[in-house]
Write a protein that holds these residues in place. Sequence first.
Motif, short mmCIF file in Angstrom:
data_model
loop_
_atom_site.label_atom_id
_atom_site.label_comp_id
_atom_site.label_asym_id
_atom_site.label_seq_id
_atom_site.Cartn_x
_atom_site.Cartn_y
_atom_site.Cartn_z
N LEU A 113 25.13 -35.53 21.17
CA LEU A 113 25.34 -35.07 21.31
C LEU A 113 26.35 -34.33 22.33
O LEU A 113 25.39 -34.63 23.44
CB LEU A 113 24.82 -33.74 20.54
CG LEU A 113 24.14 -33.93 19.04
CD1 LEU A 113 22.92 -33.04 18.62
CD2 LEU A 113 25.23 -34.69 18.15
N THR A 114 27.32 -33.67 23.05
CA THR A 114 27.95 -32.54 23.41
C THR A 114 26.65 -31.46 23.57
O THR A 114 25.53 -31.14 22.99
CB THR A 114 28.81 -31.89 23.42
OG1 THR A 114 28.85 -30.98 22.05
CG2 THR A 114 29.53 -33.28 22.40
N THR A 115 26.48 -31.50 25.08
CA THR A 115 26.00 -30.01 25.85
C THR A 115 25.51 -28.50 25.01
O THR A 115 24.56 -28.47 24.27
CB THR A 115 26.12 -29.35 26.72
OG1 THR A 115 25.77 -30.72 28.11
CG2 THR A 115 25.50 -28.44 27.11
N LYS A 116 27.03 -28.12 24.42
CA LYS A 116 26.74 -27.23 23.29
C LYS A 116 26.16 -27.47 22.07
O LYS A 116 25.53 -26.83 21.38
CB LYS A 116 28.50 -27.00 22.43
CG LYS A 116 28.74 -25.92 21.75
CD LYS A 116 27.93 -24.75 22.56
CE LYS A 116 28.55 -23.90 21.95
NZ LYS A 116 27.43 -22.51 21.92
N GLU A 117 26.72 -28.67 21.44
CA GLU A 117 25.73 -29.29 20.17
C GLU A 117 24.26 -29.09 20.23
O GLU A 117 23.95 -29.47 19.92
CB GLU A 117 26.31 -30.85 19.51
CG GLU A 117 27.81 -30.49 19.13
CD GLU A 117 28.31 -31.61 19.39
OE1 GLU A 117 29.19 -32.50 17.58
OE2 GLU A 117 27.87 -32.39 19.76
N ASN A 118 23.97 -29.70 21.40
CA ASN A 118 22.38 -29.69 21.71
C ASN A 118 22.01 -28.33 21.76
O ASN A 118 20.63 -28.42 21.28
CB ASN A 118 22.37 -30.04 23.24
CG ASN A 118 21.57 -32.03 22.63
OD1 ASN A 118 20.85 -32.41 22.17
ND2 ASN A 118 23.33 -32.91 23.43
N GLU A 119 22.64 -27.16 22.40
CA GLU A 119 21.96 -25.94 21.91
C GLU A 119 22.43 -25.60 21.06
O GLU A 119 21.15 -24.76 20.69
CB GLU A 119 23.18 -25.51 23.46
CG GLU A 119 22.91 -25.14 24.63
CD GLU A 119 24.19 -24.14 25.33
OE1 GLU A 119 25.31 -24.15 24.75
OE2 GLU A 119 24.36 -25.24 26.63
N LEU A 120 22.76 -25.98 20.42
CA LEU A 120 22.50 -25.64 18.74
C LEU A 120 21.53 -26.43 17.76
O LEU A 120 21.12 -25.97 17.34
CB LEU A 120 24.47 -25.73 18.02
CG LEU A 120 25.31 -24.97 18.51
CD1 LEU A 120 26.68 -25.73 17.49
CD2 LEU A 120 25.12 -23.33 17.92
N LEU A 121 21.64 -27.21 18.32
CA LEU A 121 20.15 -27.94 17.69
C LEU A 121 19.12 -27.29 18.11
O LEU A 121 18.23 -27.27 17.59
CB LEU A 121 20.44 -29.35 17.73
CG LEU A 121 19.71 -30.45 17.59
CD1 LEU A 121 19.40 -30.57 16.36
CD2 LEU A 121 19.29 -32.46 17.71
N LEU A 122 19.17 -27.07 19.40
CA LEU A 122 17.64 -26.36 20.24
C LEU A 122 16.93 -25.30 18.95
O LEU A 122 16.62 -24.91 19.25
CB LEU A 122 17.60 -26.39 21.39
CG LEU A 122 17.84 -27.47 21.88
CD1 LEU A 122 17.53 -27.32 23.36
CD2 LEU A 122 16.49 -28.28 21.76
N ALA A 123 18.56 -23.69 19.17
CA ALA A 123 18.56 -22.86 17.94
C ALA A 123 18.36 -23.63 16.36
O ALA A 123 17.25 -22.49 16.44
CB ALA A 123 20.18 -22.61 18.34
N LEU A 124 18.56 -23.76 15.84
CA LEU A 124 18.24 -24.74 15.10
C LEU A 124 16.96 -25.09 14.95
O LEU A 124 16.01 -24.26 13.74
CB LEU A 124 19.01 -26.04 14.20
CG LEU A 124 18.66 -26.55 12.62
CD1 LEU A 124 18.94 -24.74 11.84
CD2 LEU A 124 19.95 -26.92 12.25
N GLU A 125 16.08 -25.97 15.43
CA GLU A 125 15.57 -26.19 15.91
C GLU A 125 14.18 -25.03 15.96
O GLU A 125 12.74 -25.36 14.97
CB GLU A 125 14.66 -26.70 16.89
CG GLU A 125 13.55 -27.74 17.16
CD GLU A 125 13.02 -28.65 17.78
OE1 GLU A 125 12.00 -29.09 18.12
OE2 GLU A 125 13.44 -28.66 19.47
N SER A 126 14.70 -24.16 16.71
CA SER A 126 13.36 -22.50 16.47
C SER A 126 13.64 -22.18 15.87
O SER A 126 12.61 -21.71 14.26
CB SER A 126 14.31 -21.60 17.86
OG SER A 126 13.76 -20.85 17.94
N ARG A 127 14.98 -22.32 14.69
CA ARG A 127 14.49 -21.30 13.48
C ARG A 127 14.19 -21.75 12.66
O ARG A 127 13.29 -21.17 11.61
CB ARG A 127 15.99 -21.55 13.59
CG ARG A 127 17.27 -19.86 13.89
CD ARG A 127 18.20 -20.53 12.93
NE ARG A 127 18.73 -19.99 11.27
CZ ARG A 127 19.07 -19.50 10.93
NH1 ARG A 127 20.85 -20.48 11.60
NH2 ARG A 127 19.68 -19.73 9.87
#
Length: 82
Positions: free
Chosen positions: A59-73
């Motif tokens: 994943l790109t940096t932005k996609e990884n940020e979104l993935l981490l946010a999703l993981e938190s949710r």
Amino acid sequence: MIALRVAQEDHLETEEAMVTPLLREYLSRKSQLEVVGGLLVDRDADDRHWVIDWISQDLTTKENELLLALESRINQALLVAQ
């Protein structure tokens, strides 16, 4: 073999296109998070995070940020469900 692989990928893409809107329509946000959590968090593994680690490699940096946010949710939803 290659033709079978292409046919399988086409079939999965079609299924995804048909099923995803139904999931959004008929499942609550909490239920959606539980389903995605079941795909991304391996509750039976010693390293429950391995799927996310594996996916994040491509994943790109932005996609990884979104993935981490999703993981938190997902984690928040799982805590509420327990």
